[in-house]
Structures are given as C-alpha cells and as structure tokens.
Design an enzyme around this catalytic site. Structure first.
Site, PDB file in Angstrom:
ATOM      1  N   LYS A  24     128.292  38.597  16.428  1.00 24.28           N
ATOM      2  CA  LYS A  24     128.997  38.228  15.201  1.00 24.28           C
ATOM      3  C   LYS A  24     129.429  39.474  14.435  1.00 24.28           C
ATOM      4  CE  LYS A  24     127.247  34.585  13.076  1.00 24.28           C
ATOM      5  NZ  LYS A  24     126.192  33.903  12.296  1.00 24.28           N
ATOM      6  N   ARG A  93     123.726  36.610   7.210  1.00 27.58           N
ATOM      7  CA  ARG A  93     123.916  35.873   8.461  1.00 27.58           C
ATOM      8  C   ARG A  93     123.292  36.631   9.618  1.00 27.58           C
ATOM      9  NH1 ARG A  93     130.322  35.667   8.636  1.00 27.58           N
ATOM     10  NH2 ARG A  93     129.973  33.826   9.942  1.00 27.58           N
ATOM     11  N   GLY A 102     123.250  28.114  16.340  1.00 25.40           N
ATOM     12  CA  GLY A 102     122.297  27.379  15.527  1.00 25.40           C
ATOM     13  C   GLY A 102     120.874  27.872  15.616  1.00 25.40           C
ATOM     14  N   MET A 104     119.536  30.792  14.489  1.00 21.97           N
ATOM     15  CA  MET A 104     119.013  31.447  13.289  1.00 21.97           C
ATOM     16  C   MET A 104     119.947  31.165  12.120  1.00 21.97           C
ATOM     17  SD  MET A 104     117.577  34.895  15.024  1.00 21.97           S
ATOM     18  CE  MET A 104     118.818  34.827  16.291  1.00 21.97           C
ATOM     19  N   ARG A 339     134.307  34.257  18.214  1.00 24.06           N
ATOM     20  CA  ARG A 339     133.571  34.610  19.436  1.00 24.06           C
ATOM     21  C   ARG A 339     134.285  33.950  20.604  1.00 24.06           C
ATOM     22  NH1 ARG A 339     128.641  30.977  17.379  1.00 24.06           N
ATOM     23  NH2 ARG A 339     129.709  28.986  17.462  1.00 24.06           N
ATOM     24  N   HIS A 455     126.582  20.001  15.878  1.00 23.69           N
ATOM     25  CA  HIS A 455     125.537  20.658  16.655  1.00 23.69           C
ATOM     26  C   HIS A 455     125.358  19.980  18.009  1.00 23.69           C
ATOM     27  CE1 HIS A 455     121.239  21.207  17.807  1.00 23.69           C
ATOM     28  NE2 HIS A 455     121.519  22.456  17.529  1.00 23.69           N
ATOM     29  N   ARG A 561     122.334  20.532  60.823  1.00 20.59           N
ATOM     30  CA  ARG A 561     120.945  20.378  61.242  1.00 20.59           C
ATOM     31  C   ARG A 561     120.830  19.148  62.131  1.00 20.59           C
ATOM     32  NH1 ARG A 561     120.091  22.037  55.175  1.00 20.59           N
ATOM     33  NH2 ARG A 561     122.019  20.853  55.226  1.00 20.59           N
ATOM     34  N   ARG A 617     122.725  23.628  64.835  1.00 14.67           N
ATOM     35  CA  ARG A 617     121.408  24.213  65.093  1.00 14.67           C
ATOM     36  C   ARG A 617     120.595  23.237  65.922  1.00 14.67           C
ATOM     37  NH1 ARG A 617     117.448  25.068  60.128  1.00 14.67           N
ATOM     38  NH2 ARG A 617     117.340  22.816  60.341  1.00 14.67           N
ATOM     39  N   GLU A 794     115.504  34.426  61.061  1.00 18.24           N
ATOM     40  CA  GLU A 794     114.650  33.923  59.987  1.00 18.24           C
ATOM     41  C   GLU A 794     113.200  34.317  60.205  1.00 18.24           C
ATOM     42  OE1 GLU A 794     114.854  29.615  60.082  1.00 18.24           O
ATOM     43  OE2 GLU A 794     115.217  29.648  62.243  1.00 18.24           O
ATOM     44  N   SER A 813     122.873  34.179  62.038  1.00 19.67           N
ATOM     45  CA  SER A 813     122.952  33.481  60.755  1.00 19.67           C
ATOM     46  C   SER A 813     121.589  33.586  60.086  1.00 19.67           C
ATOM     47  CB  SER A 813     123.343  32.021  60.990  1.00 19.67           C
ATOM     48  OG  SER A 813     123.372  31.345  59.761  1.00 19.67           O
ATOM     49  N   GLY A 815     118.630  32.720  58.034  1.00 20.14           N
ATOM     50  CA  GLY A 815     118.013  31.562  57.386  1.00 20.14           C
ATOM     51  C   GLY A 815     117.089  32.122  56.324  1.00 20.14           C
ATOM     52  N   THR A 816     117.624  32.296  55.125  1.00 21.82           N
ATOM     53  CA  THR A 816     116.854  33.065  54.137  1.00 21.82           C
ATOM     54  C   THR A 816     115.692  32.293  53.536  1.00 21.82           C
ATOM     55  OG1 THR A 816     118.618  32.531  52.595  1.00 21.82           O
ATOM     56  CG2 THR A 816     118.606  34.748  53.503  1.00 21.82           C
ATOM     57  N   ASN A 817     115.657  30.969  53.728  1.00 22.62           N
ATOM     58  CA  ASN A 817     114.472  30.257  53.225  1.00 22.62           C
ATOM     59  C   ASN A 817     113.243  30.682  54.015  1.00 22.62           C
ATOM     60  OD1 ASN A 817     116.360  28.964  51.692  1.00 22.62           O
ATOM     61  ND2 ASN A 817     116.243  27.026  52.773  1.00 22.62           N
ATOM     62  N   CYS A 881     122.837  31.136  55.904  1.00 25.21           N
ATOM     63  CA  CYS A 881     122.920  29.692  55.732  1.00 25.21           C
ATOM     64  C   CYS A 881     121.738  29.137  54.944  1.00 25.21           C
ATOM     65  CB  CYS A 881     123.063  28.992  57.073  1.00 25.21           C
ATOM     66  SG  CYS A 881     121.619  29.173  58.124  1.00 25.21           S
ATOM     67  N   TYR A 901     130.353  35.662  56.559  1.00 29.23           N
ATOM     68  CA  TYR A 901     130.486  34.385  55.868  1.00 29.23           C
ATOM     69  C   TYR A 901     129.190  33.986  55.176  1.00 29.23           C
ATOM     70  CZ  TYR A 901     127.899  32.117  59.690  1.00 29.23           C
ATOM     71  OH  TYR A 901     126.940  31.750  60.578  1.00 29.23           O
TER      72      TYR A 901
HETATM   73  P1  ADP Z   1     126.265  30.337  12.576  1.00 29.18           P
HETATM   74  O1  ADP Z   1     125.666  31.372  13.415  1.00 29.18           O
HETATM   75  O2  ADP Z   1     125.452  29.120  12.498  1.00 29.18           O
HETATM   76  O3  ADP Z   1     127.703  30.099  12.906  1.00 29.18           O
HETATM   77  P2  ADP Z   1     127.259  31.623  10.173  1.00 29.18           P
HETATM   78  O4  ADP Z   1     126.687  32.902   9.747  1.00 29.18           O
HETATM   79  O5  ADP Z   1     128.573  31.716  10.825  1.00 29.18           O
HETATM   80  O6  ADP Z   1     126.198  30.904  11.099  1.00 29.18           O
HETATM   81  O7  ADP Z   1     127.335  30.751   8.875  1.00 29.18           O
HETATM   82  C1  ADP Z   1     127.102  29.406   8.699  1.00 29.18           C
HETATM   83  C2  ADP Z   1     128.216  28.815   7.864  1.00 29.18           C
HETATM   84  O8  ADP Z   1     128.393  29.519   6.659  1.00 29.18           O
HETATM   85  C3  ADP Z   1     129.548  28.843   8.561  1.00 29.18           C
HETATM   86  O9  ADP Z   1     130.249  27.668   8.314  1.00 29.18           O
HETATM   87  C4  ADP Z   1     130.232  30.010   7.943  1.00 29.18           C
HETATM   88  O10 ADP Z   1     131.624  29.880   7.993  1.00 29.18           O
HETATM   89  C5  ADP Z   1     129.707  29.967   6.506  1.00 29.18           C
HETATM   90  N1  ADP Z   1     129.731  31.293   5.900  1.00 29.18           N
HETATM   91  C6  ADP Z   1     129.060  32.363   6.323  1.00 29.18           C
HETATM   92  N2  ADP Z   1     129.343  33.439   5.560  1.00 29.18           N
HETATM   93  C7  ADP Z   1     130.228  33.015   4.625  1.00 29.18           C
HETATM   94  C8  ADP Z   1     130.913  33.669   3.560  1.00 29.18           C
HETATM   95  N3  ADP Z   1     130.751  34.960   3.334  1.00 29.18           N
HETATM   96  N4  ADP Z   1     131.725  32.941   2.809  1.00 29.18           N
HETATM   97  C9  ADP Z   1     131.895  31.627   3.062  1.00 29.18           C
HETATM   98  N5  ADP Z   1     131.275  30.953   4.051  1.00 29.18           N
HETATM   99  C10 ADP Z   1     130.450  31.643   4.825  1.00 29.18           C
HETATM  100 MG    MG Z   2     129.232  30.670  12.415  1.00 26.21          MG
HETATM  101 MG    MG Z   3     123.408  28.746  11.817  1.00 26.07          MG
END
Ligand code: ADP
Ligand code: MG
Ligand code: MG
Length: 927
Positions: A24, A93, A102, A104, A339, A455, A561, A617, A794, A813, A815-817, A881, A901
């Site tokens: 990020k 963040r 999701g 952290m 990302r 999520h 086989r 075989r 093998e 051939s 037979g790696t098992n 194989c 192969y």
């Molecule tokens: P995650 O890893 O769960 O995507 P984020 O750090 O991207 O976590 O943030 C969670 C939410 O908070 C996202 O919807 C993001 O757009 C929003 N957010 C994060 N930083 C800001 C900011 N500086 N201003 C407005 N919204 C923010």
């Molecule tokens: Mg985010």
């Molecule tokens: Mg989050």
C-alpha cells in the site's frame, strides 16, 4: 547517528520497495510520484515494525521522525495537528509487502478530540459531519488501538438508533450523533479504565503500535500460514499515515472502489461500486448497498470522466489491472489506494489476451503475469445445465462456480463440520475478517448483505470459491439456527446449492458439470506452446480421460496405468481367478479371458489419441491389491461357518425341544419342519460349501501374498519376470490393439514402459518378450507395429545405472512418487500421517516432498540419470510422470534439467502448458 531511515513521505519513498514500504505504501508513493491526486502522507517502514516487535518499544528516533513528517503535512495542507480551529486529521493504515485483505484494520479521523471537533464543525459549517467523524474515530481507535470489543459499541449504536427511531446511520441528526459519540466515549472509558486522551500525538503513537502488533495477531498469522506467506515474501507491516479526505461532506462527495477491468470476466470495462455521501469502509462493509460505477456516468458525469482518466493512467503505469479506492471530497477526486487486481482465472486469462491485443503488454508478459496454478479454477464446476431446480432466491454473482453443502451459520461450525469431511456452505448476514477459518472450511459462501466488493466476495474470489452476496431475500435467525430463504425455511444442516456465476440459491443438491475451454484460454495456451520447450502429456487410464486430456491440449499419454482397468468390478473376478491360479496353465486360462478386455481398452485409448503417443505401463502394483483384505475374508468365513452350524442345529431342534416339552404344539413343529426343509435343500446345493471353500482358498492366497513391505516387495517388473505370462498377455494386448487400429487406418504410436526397474537385465528380459511376440502379430495382422520400449525410473539404483538402462530403453520416465519415497526412505503414508507435518512446521524440511519436488535430493538424482542415460543414447527421450508433473516449480526444474516432457493428470494439463512456457521465458530472461 547512523540509523536506518524509518519514515518516508509519499514523494520520497522508493515506489519499488514493497518489502520496506509495504504494498500500500509503495503504491501511494508511486501514485504521488506520477502525479495522481493522493492526499499527502508518509510511510513508516516495515523495518520499524520489526524493530518494535523485537524490542517491545518504538525504535529510538522514530517518534521524532514522525513528528517532523506531521509538520511537513501541516505545511502541505495548511492545517495543524490538534489545532482547535483548523485541525489536521489523518488515517493510520497498515500494509505489508503482500496484500492481505482485511487482515489489519485502519483508523480514520485521527486527530479528533472535543476541542478539534469544534474547529472541524465550524470550518465545514457542518456539525453533523463533525460528530459523525468523531464517533467513527472513537469506535475505530477504541477497537483497533485499545481492544475495546465491537459488540459494546454495537450495543450503544442499537440503543441510540432505537431511541431516535432510526434505521440507518445516515438518518441520525447532529444531536443524535453527538449523543452517540458521548455513549461511545463512555464505552471507551468503561473498557479501558480511562477517558480517551485528547493529545493527537499520543493517539498517533498508540495507533502505530497497534498496527505493528497486529502483524502478530491471530488473524494475520493464520492468513500467512494458510497462504504460505514466508518472511522472505512479507516481513512486518508498514504504517501509512495519510491526510483524511471526506466522502461524506454532502452530495458532491462520495467514496468507492474500482477495478480497471471487470475482475469476474476480464472484460475491458471499468467495474466497481460507490456510495454518495459516505466515508471509508461503508462500501466494503455492506452497511448500505452501493451503486454500480456505471451509474456515476449519469449522476456525476464530470467526475466519472476524471475517474476514467485515473483508470487509464493507472493501467498505463502499472501495465496491470488495478483495484483502487477513491474518495471524492466536494467535487475533487482523490485516489487512496491501488494494487494489482485479484481476479479469478478466467479474468486473468481474458485480460492477458486483451492487454496484449491492445498493445499494453508483450506476449511474454501476458504469459508471465498468470500464476499457472490459477488455471485450475477454470475447471471449476458449473451447474448441470439440464437441471430443473427452481431457485429460492437470487443474490449477486460474487465469485463464480457452483457448490452444494449443508448450511452452517458461523465460521466455527463450518470449521468443525468441514473437518469431519462434510461439505458446508457458510451462510451469514455479512462476513468479517475473523470468519476466515470458516471460508477455508466451506465449499461456498452466501451472504444476505454486501455488494460484489464486500469482504465475503473479495475473500471468496481470492480462494476461488463460489460466493453469492447481497442476497436480501434471506433472513437469518442465528439463535434458532434457521434461515428464511425466499419462501422456504431452512435449518442448519439442510443442503443448499449456490451458483456464484449467476447468484442463484437452490434447495438441495444439484449435479455439476466441468467447465469448458473458452477462446481466450485456447489463444493463451497456444502462445504458451509456441514458447515452451517441454511437451505436456497426460496421465490417463481410460478412453474418456484420454479424450479429455487431448481436449485440454495434451500431446499424448505419458502414463496409462494398465492395472486401473483391472479394478473394474466386472473384471475383478477374472483378475482374481488369475491370481488364485496354482499353475501357469490355470493362470494362462484366466489371462486368456483378460486378453480381449485389455485389448479393447487399449484400442479405445489409441483411437482417442490417434496420431499421438500413448505410453502404457505394464502391471505395477502387488497382486494382493486386487484381493479382499484378510480381515474381510476372515469375517465372511466366520459368517458362513455360523450358517452351517445353524443349519445343523435347526435339524436337531425339534428333538431337543421335546426334551423340554413333550407336548410341543403341532403347528410349532410344522413351521420348524418348513424351515428345516428349505435349509436342507439349500445344503444339498452345496452353495454354502462352495462359498466357504472359495474364501478359504482366497484367504490362503492372501496370506501367501502378504508381504512385510508390499511397496518394496513383489510388484512391477519383479512380478512380470516371475509370472511372465502376465506381462506377455499385456504386451500382446497392446500390440494387437495397435495392429487392429492400424488396419482400421488409425495412426497409433504405442510405447511400452516397464515399472520398478533396478537393473538393465530386467529390461532386457521384458524387451525379449516384446521382440518374441511382435513378428507373429505383425504377420497375423499383416501390418507393421512399431512400438517404443522404455522404463520408469523410480528406484535409486535405476538412476545410478542409467547408463546401462539406456542401452535397452529408448525413453526414461521419472516416477517421482516412488523415487521420492526411495530417496528419502520415507513411506509416504507413514510420513504424512506421523512425522512430516512436524518436520515441516519445525523447519527440518522446507516442504512436503510428495507435493513439492525435492529438487536438491530427488532432483539431483534425476539430473545424474539424464546425464548418464544420454551419454549412452544421445537421443534418449526423458519425461516425468509423477504427481509432480503438474506442479509449476517441478516443471521449471524439469525444463532446466533438459527433460523432453512432463505428464500430469488431465485437469492439470493447462497448468503444465503455461508453466512450461514460463520456465522457457525465465531461462531466456536469465541468458
Ligand atoms: P484496507 O487495507 O482494508 O483496504 P485502508 O487503509 O485502505 O484499509 O482503509 C480502509 C478504508 O478507509 C478504505 O475505504 C479507505 O479508502 C479509507 N481511508 C483510508 N485512509 C483514508 C483517508 N486518508 N481519507 C479517507 N478515507 C480513507
Ligand atoms: Mg484499502
Ligand atoms: Mg482493513
């Protein structure tokens, strides 16, 4: 003082260093540096995180660096941290080198306190907004930094909603929100034992520590274990501190998430969802149902155009589909995150072909960007199109594929029942990161709330599991453990079927069918074949498997086989006759019955693979595998003996009973008489005796055949040389089938492969059988039957004597098992059941060698065998194989080791074709 730099502003951070800045953070730097509108901010490095986790306190100087960077933000924004009239607010963040969705959490609106709140309200002229921001901050900070349970805040929320007669948060007035914030402050105080401090620097420091700690939290650790994320891939989390922008400042504000292309189909159309007048995670959390991004073209046309521009810039820069988060504050568009988009396999393939055709990437990039293993998802089952089930309800098609299973309402139950081998569908209102173990256990996910970027949807897509989200026709009663789905009431444990491709939910189980190839996949794999040097063959034992392998692009059968055909229930009795035979003549009689059956099987496979090689075989497993177990036979023998005894006692019964009661009633005697007569007839037919005799003979044979170490015992070529009539029959079946095909104009390329060879003399003797049979068959059919002859490798000694084997064998051939078992001296079952998990967990071995080819040990033997074999016979064809033949790392090794192969099961053929191309590309890259 010489210490590492722990803090980088978005302008200065090295956008390529994800290990240091997290994904990020690195992308925030990249976007800032290519001129996109990112709110100002800075990144605290993963090194700082590791130092903190190591010593339990923030490293020296970090706090000062952070302060200096906050001051920089103050300059850039014209706001001040903790200022009562124009406060700077930030988000804190997390983000590590690998995207862990999701895992952290993020704290928003940090910098708010009763004092700064007033300034925010005055500045914006919107006290409602200010209170809303404040109550969000209290909850997020309380939950994430101070471990206050969410439920406590939820209770306060419910209570306030009830009091004000409000259903959605958006309906709260400023006063109600103020009350809510006060209630949240009380919750905070109650759970932490002290009031929420007003010093923003203190808030910031606590938040940074909390993010660092979350790296070792259960959720994050579980996730890393499940997805095998090693410290070399991601080590520690960075912290991103980013100036807040607000999507909830009115109807010219919004927040949303977008994909530069459709992540379900790969179509080149922007995809996503947004909410007007909303903040942060509102979209993802599924609290309000968002609108599709296309709707923005009407609602906010100017901003929609800006969004399209943003999308184009992102793709032009990353040359990869992007998954981005944006916020519009009073008409200004900010990008908050980007990302690489997680897509299902279909979308990966389609976008690869699309981006190449648009000139965005090269063919090599198109092939390389796809994780070959992902292609397995393309073979996800879909509902049998002929089914006539009526759907109970329809939600959003959030992750494709179809699945059936018992309903479970929580992740723990899913895990429990899943562990017991039951197929389950996790049904919830919405899912949260803490449900992740339920996802692992479930066949599919069904939620009643949340969009296609909720999520549940994101996580299920990542795992390639079907998901239907936002199915609002479902009401779940967790206490009663029932769900009303449309008109039906279903209980926990009831079976349902979900179709993540259409969003439909059905009662009961619906049969599924395999996926079909689509045009883009065919195109991509053709490109792969152009680049690859390794050929991909398939392991297939039946004409049906062979046809499927061919459809998936296999260039032949690398392993057929022959004994798989013996296990057919209709043939097993004949196979047993053959095994039970006491003399070669008896055995030959049984084999004569098997000959036409095997010949027909081979013919079917040769025909399905016309024009391509088929490697058969000869019989490999020990014979006892075709007999029932001793304990089963002993049980049946006991039963039959009981029956005989019972028959005898019934005959004596009337006389015995008369001893007790001379007046035994007449009709009683009558019915006994009937039973005696029918049992007597039965005895005369001697069926019981025959059954008993047969089983006793079989048991004797089972005892005779029983071995201490059957896998190292009388099997493979050892069996073939001690009972030559078996291999003779099989060789005859192969050659005659080939001859018959040739006569019918089918182009056949049979190859005979001998298993378990350890000495060249074994091969010489089997080869002699082939040479003896062939002229006779060729004369009889009047066609030539060319047939290649080769060996499995093998056994460790086979590798060591490769030079000799290659005198006789035209191909090897691996037979790696078996070769892996032999190299480690591990028996697979014992290893996997007893000590391997411990070995892997404690780091004695890096991986399970039965899953990941052991390149250092087994691989070394293979290299020697290839080298020595080719010294004898330069044109020696070499393949693999074992199950490893479909595993990308093993395929790369095989490429580098100069194999010709790889052969793998049909569904893995597409994976192997792509992996073979990637191996070739990698080699080119490094030369
Ligand atoms: P995650 O890893 O769960 O995507 P984020 O750090 O991207 O976590 O943030 C969670 C939410 O908070 C996202 O919807 C993001 O757009 C929003 N957010 C994060 N930083 C800001 C900011 N500086 N201003 C407005 N919204 C923010
Ligand atoms: Mg985010
Ligand atoms: Mg989050």
């Amino acid at each position: 003082m010489d210490r590492p730099q722990f803090v980088y502003s978005f302008e200065k951070g090295d956008a390529h260093n994800k290990m240091l800045l997290g994904g990020k953070g690195a992308n925030l730097c990249a976007m800032t540096q290519i001129g996109l509108d990112v709110p100002p901010g800075f990144v605290i490095t993963t090194e700082a995180c590791l130092a903190y986790l190591d010593r339990g306190q923030l490293p020296a100087g970090l706090v000062d660096d952070v302060r200096a960077h906050i001051v920089e933000l103050e300059v850039k924004t014209g706001k001040r941290f903790g200022d009562e009239s124009n406060p700077l607010l930030v988000s804190v963040r997390s983000g590590s080198a690998m995207s862990m969705p999701g895992m952290m959490d993020t704290i928003l609106n940090l910098g708010l306190s009763p004092a700064t709140l007033k300034g925010l309200a005055a500045r914006t002229g919107n006290p409602r907004f200010a209170w809303d921001a404040y109550r969000r901050f209290i909850q997020l900070f309380g939950k994430i930094a101070m471990d206050v349970p969410d439920a406590a805040f939820d209770a306060a929320m419910t209570e306030t909603k009830r009091k004000h007669g409000v259903v959605h948060d958006v309906e709260f007035t400023a006063d109600a929100l103020q009350e809510l914030a006060q209630a949240f402050l009380a919750v905070y105080r109650e759970h932490t034992g002290r009031p929420l401090g007003a010093d923003p620097y203190e808030q910031l420091e606590l938040s940074i520590q909390a993010v660092f700690q979350s790296w070792n939290g259960k959720r994050a650790v579980d996730y890393r274990r499940q997805f095998r994320i090693t410290p070399a891939m991601a080590n520690g989390t960075a912290v991103n501190v980013c100036t807040m922008v607000f999507g909830n400042m009115g109807d010219d504000s919004a927040t949303g998430v977008g994909f530069t292309r459709n992540p379900a189909t790969g179509e080149n159309v922007m995809y996503g969802e947004y909410l007007v007048n909303a903040q942060g995670e509102d979209v993802v959390a599924g609290i309000r149902t968002p609108k599709p991004i296309a709707a923005m073209a009407q609602e906010m046309p100017g901003l929609y155009r800006q969004l399209l521009e943003l999308r184009d810039k992102l793709e032009a820069h990353y040359k990869e589909v992007q998954d981005f988060e944006f916020t519009i504050e009073r008409g200004r568009l900010y990008c908050l995150q980007t990302r690489n988009g997680k897509m299902n396999a279909r979308a990966m393939v389609t976008t690869s072909v699309g981006m190449f055709e648009e000139g965005l990437i090269s063919k090599g990039q198109a092939l390389n960007r796809i994780n070959a293993l992902l292609l397995e998802q393309l073979l996800v089952p879909t509902l049998d199109p002929t089914h006539e089930a009526r759907s109970l309800a329809q939600g959003l098609p959030a992750s494709p594929g179809a699945a059936s299973g018992s309903i479970v309402f929580d992740a723990d139950t899913a895990e429990q029942r899943g562990r017991d081998g039951e197929a389950v569908i996790l049904v919830r209102e919405e899912t949260k990161p803490e449900d992740i173990h339920g996802f692992f256990a479930a066949q599919g996910i069904l939620t009643s709330r949340g969009g296609k970027t909720s999520h549940a949807a994101v996580v299920a897509r990542g795992m390639g599991k079907p998901c239907v989200s936002g199915c609002d026709a479902i009401t779940i009663d967790v206490r009663e453990r029932t769900a009303r789905i449309g008109d039906a009431v279903m209980h926990e444990g009831d079976i349902i079927t979900i179709d993540g491709t259409t969003g439909n939910v059905y009662p009961g189980r619906i049969p599924t069918v395999e996926a079909q190839f689509f045009d883009e996949l065919a195109t991509l794999l053709t490109w792969a074949d152009e680049v690859a040097r390794l050929e991909v063959m398939a392991n297939a034992d039946t004409p049906r498997d062979a046809a499927r392998a061919r459809a998936y692009g296999a260039k032949g059968i690398g392993l057929c086989r022959s004994e798989r055909m013996f296990n057919d229930p209709q043939r097993l009795p004949t196979v047993r006759e053959m095994i039970l035979a006491d003399t070669p003549a008896e055995r030959r009689a049984a084999l004569t019955k098997l000959l036409p059956i095997q010949r027909a099987d081979f013919k079917g496979i040769f025909a399905a693979m016309a024009g391509l090689p088929v490697t058969v075989r000869l019989l490999d497993p020990p014979m006892h595998e075709f007999l029932p177990t001793a304990s089963q036979l002993e049980f049946e023998i006991g039963q039959l003996r009981n029956l005989q005894r019972a028959t005898r006692s019934v005959a004596e019964l009337p006389d015995t009973l008369k001893l007790l009661d001379p007046e035994l009633p007449r009709d009683y005697v009558d019915s006994l008489g009937k039973l005696q007569r029918s049992l007597g007839q039965y005895r005369e037919t001697k069926r019981g005796d025959v059954a008993l005799e047969r089983r006793e003979a079989m048991l004797k044979k089972v005892h005779q055949l029983s071995e201490v170490n059957p896998m190292l015992g009388h099997r493979g070529v050892r069996l073939g040389l001690t009972f030559p009539e078996i291999y003779e029959m099989q060789i005859r079946a192969i050659l005659e089938a080939a001859a018959e095909c040739s006569k019918e104009g089918i182009d056949v390329h049979p190859e005979i492969m001998v298993p378990q060879v350890c000495a060249a003399e074994e091969l010489t003797r089997v080869k002699a059988m082939v040479d003896a049979l062939r002229p006779e068959i060729e004369t009889r059919y009047g066609v030539r039957v060319p047939c290649k002859f080769g060996t499995m490798v093998e056994v460790v000694r086979a590798c060591m004597r490769a030079a000799d084997l290659a005198q006789v064998a035209e191909f090897f051939s691996f037979g790696t098992n078996d070769l892996t078992q032999a190299t480690f001296s591990f028996s697979r079952e014992d290893a996997e059941n007893k000590f391997l998990p411990h070995y892997i967990e404690s780091g004695v071995l890096p991986d399970n060698p039965f899953e990941m080819l052991d390149v250092d040990g087994v691989g070394r033997l293979m290299q020697l065998a290839v080298e020595w074999g080719r010294k004898t016979r330069p044109g020696l064809v070499v393949g693999i194989c074992g199950e490893h033949g479909g595993q990308p790392e093993a395929i790369r090794f095989c490429h580098n080791a100069g194999l010709d192969y790889v052969s793998c099961s049909a569904p893995r053929v597409p994976i192997a074709r792509l992996a073979a191309a990637q191996a070739a590309l990698k080699e080119r890259e490094s030369t």
